[in-house]
Design an enzyme around this catalytic site. Structure first.
Site, PDB file in Angstrom:
ATOM      1  N   ASP A   1       2.798  -3.221  -8.142  1.00  0.00           N
ATOM      2  CA  ASP A   1       2.072  -1.999  -7.804  1.00  0.00           C
ATOM      3  C   ASP A   1       3.101  -1.048  -7.184  1.00  0.00           C
ATOM      4  O   ASP A   1       3.500  -1.216  -6.032  1.00  0.00           O
ATOM      5  CB  ASP A   1       0.955  -2.345  -6.811  1.00  0.00           C
ATOM      6  CG  ASP A   1       0.293  -1.110  -6.227  1.00  0.00           C
ATOM      7  OD1 ASP A   1       0.715   0.021  -6.554  1.00  0.00           O
ATOM      8  OD2 ASP A   1      -0.634  -1.272  -5.419  1.00  0.00           O
TER       9      ASP A   1
ATOM     10  N   LYS B   1       0.780  11.010  -6.565  1.00  0.00           N
ATOM     11  CA  LYS B   1       1.582  10.754  -5.362  1.00  0.00           C
ATOM     12  C   LYS B   1       3.037  11.150  -5.586  1.00  0.00           C
ATOM     13  O   LYS B   1       3.872  10.986  -4.708  1.00  0.00           O
ATOM     14  CB  LYS B   1       1.505   9.272  -4.991  1.00  0.00           C
ATOM     15  CG  LYS B   1       0.129   8.805  -4.539  1.00  0.00           C
ATOM     16  CD  LYS B   1       0.194   7.371  -4.081  1.00  0.00           C
ATOM     17  CE  LYS B   1      -1.152   6.681  -4.098  1.00  0.00           C
ATOM     18  NZ  LYS B   1      -2.037   7.081  -3.014  1.00  0.00           N
TER      19      LYS B   1
ATOM     20  N   HIS C   1      -2.705  -3.039  -1.042  1.00  0.00           N
ATOM     21  CA  HIS C   1      -3.784  -2.054  -1.169  1.00  0.00           C
ATOM     22  C   HIS C   1      -4.927  -2.735  -1.923  1.00  0.00           C
ATOM     23  O   HIS C   1      -4.684  -3.601  -2.773  1.00  0.00           O
ATOM     24  CB  HIS C   1      -3.244  -0.861  -1.969  1.00  0.00           C
ATOM     25  CG  HIS C   1      -4.159   0.316  -2.045  1.00  0.00           C
ATOM     26  ND1 HIS C   1      -5.223   0.358  -2.909  1.00  0.00           N
ATOM     27  CD2 HIS C   1      -4.153   1.494  -1.379  1.00  0.00           C
ATOM     28  CE1 HIS C   1      -5.840   1.532  -2.776  1.00  0.00           C
ATOM     29  NE2 HIS C   1      -5.204   2.234  -1.852  1.00  0.00           N
TER      30      HIS C   1
ATOM     31  N   GLN D   1       3.463   3.492  -4.307  1.00  0.00           N
ATOM     32  CA  GLN D   1       4.189   4.118  -3.189  1.00  0.00           C
ATOM     33  C   GLN D   1       5.701   4.038  -3.388  1.00  0.00           C
ATOM     34  O   GLN D   1       6.454   4.421  -2.482  1.00  0.00           O
ATOM     35  CB  GLN D   1       3.823   3.431  -1.857  1.00  0.00           C
ATOM     36  CG  GLN D   1       2.378   3.521  -1.479  1.00  0.00           C
ATOM     37  CD  GLN D   1       1.933   4.940  -1.094  1.00  0.00           C
ATOM     38  OE1 GLN D   1       2.744   5.860  -0.938  1.00  0.00           O
ATOM     39  NE2 GLN D   1       0.643   5.135  -0.958  1.00  0.00           N
TER      40      GLN D   1
ATOM     41  N   CYS E   1      -7.160   1.501   2.958  1.00  0.00           N
ATOM     42  CA  CYS E   1      -7.481   0.598   1.835  1.00  0.00           C
ATOM     43  C   CYS E   1      -6.692  -0.698   1.921  1.00  0.00           C
ATOM     44  O   CYS E   1      -6.287  -1.271   0.896  1.00  0.00           O
ATOM     45  CB  CYS E   1      -7.256   1.267   0.477  1.00  0.00           C
ATOM     46  SG  CYS E   1      -8.268   2.708   0.213  1.00  0.00           S
TER      47      CYS E   1
HETATM   48  N1  7TS Z   1      -1.489   0.952  -4.576  1.00  0.00           N
HETATM   49  C1  7TS Z   1      -0.951   1.474  -3.473  1.00  0.00           C
HETATM   50  C2  7TS Z   1       0.184   0.775  -2.817  1.00  0.00           C
HETATM   51  C3  7TS Z   1      -1.463   2.671  -2.967  1.00  0.00           C
HETATM   52  O1  7TS Z   1      -0.918   3.194  -1.875  1.00  0.00           O
HETATM   53  C4  7TS Z   1      -2.542   3.299  -3.616  1.00  0.00           C
HETATM   54  C5  7TS Z   1      -3.178   4.549  -3.067  1.00  0.00           C
HETATM   55  C6  7TS Z   1      -3.018   2.720  -4.774  1.00  0.00           C
HETATM   56  C7  7TS Z   1      -2.488   1.540  -5.235  1.00  0.00           C
HETATM   57  C8  7TS Z   1      -4.122   3.332  -5.566  1.00  0.00           C
HETATM   58  O2  7TS Z   1      -3.702   4.524  -6.097  1.00  0.00           O
HETATM   59  P1  7TS Z   1      -4.723   5.387  -6.981  1.00  0.00           P
HETATM   60  O3  7TS Z   1      -3.956   6.598  -7.343  1.00  0.00           O
HETATM   61  O4  7TS Z   1      -5.064   4.537  -8.138  1.00  0.00           O
HETATM   62  O5  7TS Z   1      -5.884   5.660  -6.089  1.00  0.00           O
HETATM   63  N2  7TS Z   1      -3.019   4.712  -1.690  1.00  0.00           N
HETATM   64  C9  7TS Z   1      -3.630   5.619  -0.892  1.00  0.00           C
HETATM   65  C10 7TS Z   1      -3.342   5.754   0.468  1.00  0.00           C
HETATM   66  O6  7TS Z   1      -2.511   5.067   1.053  1.00  0.00           O
HETATM   67  N3  7TS Z   1      -4.092   6.729   0.975  1.00  0.00           N
HETATM   68  O7  7TS Z   1      -4.857   7.230  -0.006  1.00  0.00           O
HETATM   69  C11 7TS Z   1      -4.581   6.537  -1.178  1.00  0.00           C
END
Ligand code: 7TS
Length: 414
Positions: free
Chosen positions: A203, A229, A127, A206, A371
């Site tokens: 990271d 999430k 990501h 997910q 992303c």
């Molecule tokens: N890393 C991964 C693997 C992610 O899927 C996401 C967000 C992030 C980092 C960033 O998370 P945040 O909460 O800091 O924004 N992924 C997604 C997605 O797959 N669709 O919308 C956000």
């Protein structure tokens, strides 16, 4: 065969008030975008309402009753989250989200430890949140980025890992891919990375929502994830770091709460975890994330994983007949290797058109690059449609997805 525990699942679905609200077109809401953000159970919503209506106060400073209650609840939530990932409380730093947690490491540990000529090893399926911060760090320090390749299925190819690790100071890798759902075999990477002298940041945005994660067993140095999430509210995330590493790091943001003693010319900093929590924290959302973790513990992470595996297996079975009409499913079609994510394209229908047709049926999926623009470019996909599953999804949700795709096939005369 599919062994979905219906009574338990019915109870879970009933805990999510949004799922009982029909869409404006009168359709049942079929929410298949939990990889973007999850829905929230009533207990999490109640936790927010209770905080604001019963004991809203700033923490770590008030001596009065509701301030003490707020402080206790805030720190209890930290302990709940720490236990959930098998960390110590002081190793759990509240951030806004996974992105901020990763950036925190870049700007503190990274600037302190990464030097010109060092290697930052990441992968081709990250990501942007676990790529762009390292591009910035490499630019600032003169370090070099290297990438673990993905094969044509979207699985990391670890055959060249030993060579890639030479000179590596940091390995920054996702635990589960948000675009394909592939689970990284961390056990094959972390030991080798440490042997090569690298620090490992994972990271887990997910992963923590979907798999039982034990940071100590994984032996990772840093682990980042987001509350939203995993049934929690937006605006709260976590950086886990090994205590010795966090203690040796300089602070990130400076201000109130992160200090021990301030003089006009100098400051000594608070102990962990507060050294990294400058200013008034996101009190309500941290407490509600604790409620989300309580909910997940109650359901059981083994159940969550098994449920998503069953749903994915069912979806693959139901979608298979569409493959002869141009449905392309990406990633390994093996639910043992994949978390609850299904990325696909359908003939030459643009993913955004697919998402719009499904929306008319009440089915929410995401379309685009998720992303992960470099991964999409490498794989030659302009965009994919992505359905992602969570605790509250049912076989009926998968059926609604398949029916929606059948409708799209009719519209586009496939
Ligand atoms: N890393 C991964 C693997 C992610 O899927 C996401 C967000 C992030 C980092 C960033 O998370 P945040 O909460 O800091 O924004 N992924 C997604 C997605 O797959 N669709 O919308 C956000």
């Amino acid at each position: 065969m599919i062994s979905l525990d219906d009574r338990k699942l019915e109870d879970i679905v009933a805990d999510f008030p949004i799922l009982a609200r029909p869409t404006s077109r009168g359709k049942r809401l079929v929410y298949l975008d939990s990889a973007a953000t999850s829905q929230k159970p009533q207990s999490v919503i109640d936790s927010l309402v209770t905080y604001y209506s019963e004991y809203n106060a700033n923490i770590h400073r008030g001596v009065y009753e509701i301030a003490a209650r707020a402080t206790d609840a805030f720190e209890a939530a930290r302990e709940t989250v720490a236990r959930f990932i098998n960390a110590e409380s002081r190793e759990v730093i509240w951030t806004r989200n996974a992105t901020e947690a990763i950036n925190l490491v870049g700007y503190t540990w990274g600037l302190q430890n990464v030097k010109r000529g060092d290697v930052i090893l990441t992968s081709q399926l990250e990501h942007h949140s676990n790529l762009v911060p390292w591009q910035l760090l490499a630019e600032k320090t003169g370090a070099t980025l290297r990438f673990i390749p993905v094969d044509e299925r979207g699985v990391l190819d670890l055959r060249g890992l030993d060579a890639l690790l030479q000179g590596a100071k940091l390995v920054a890798i996702s635990h589960v891919s948000n675009t394909l759902g592939t689970i990284t075999p961390l056990e094959d990477i972390v030991g080798k990375a440490h042997a090569a002298g690298a620090t490992v940041l994972v990271d887990g945005a997910q992963a923590v929502p979907h798999l039982a994660v034990d940071v100590r067993a994984l032996d990772v140095d840093f682990y980042a994830f987001s509350g939203h999430k995993m049934l929690g509210p937006t605006g709260i995330g976590v950086l886990y770091g090994k205590r010795a590493l966090l203690e040796a790091m300089p602070p990130f943001l400076a201000g109130g709460d992160m200090i021990r003693k301030v003089e006009y010319e100098r400051t000594s900093f608070n102990e962990l975890p507060w050294k990294f929590e400058a200013g008034t924290s996101n009190i309500a959302d941290a407490i509600a994330l604790g409620a989300a973790v309580d909910y997940l513990r109650n359901v059981g992470m083994d159940w969550v994983r098994a449920h998503e595996r069953d749903l994915l297996a069912y979806a693959l079975e139901r979608l298979a007949p569409l493959e002869s009409r141009g449905l392309a499913i990406y990633g390994p079609k093996d639910p043992a290797l994949v978390s609850g994510v299904l990325s696909f394209n359908f003939a030459d229908i643009h993913a955004h058109d697919l998402a719009s047709i499904l929306d008319l049926e009440g089915v929410c999926i995401r379309a685009g690059h998720h992303c992960t623009m470099p991964l999409m470019e490498k794989m030659g996909w302009p965009a994919t449609a992505r359905a992602s599953f969570y605790v509250y999804n049912t076989v009926q949700d998968v059926d609604a997805l398949v029916d929606g795709l059948e409708k799209a096939a009719k519209v586009f005369k496939l």
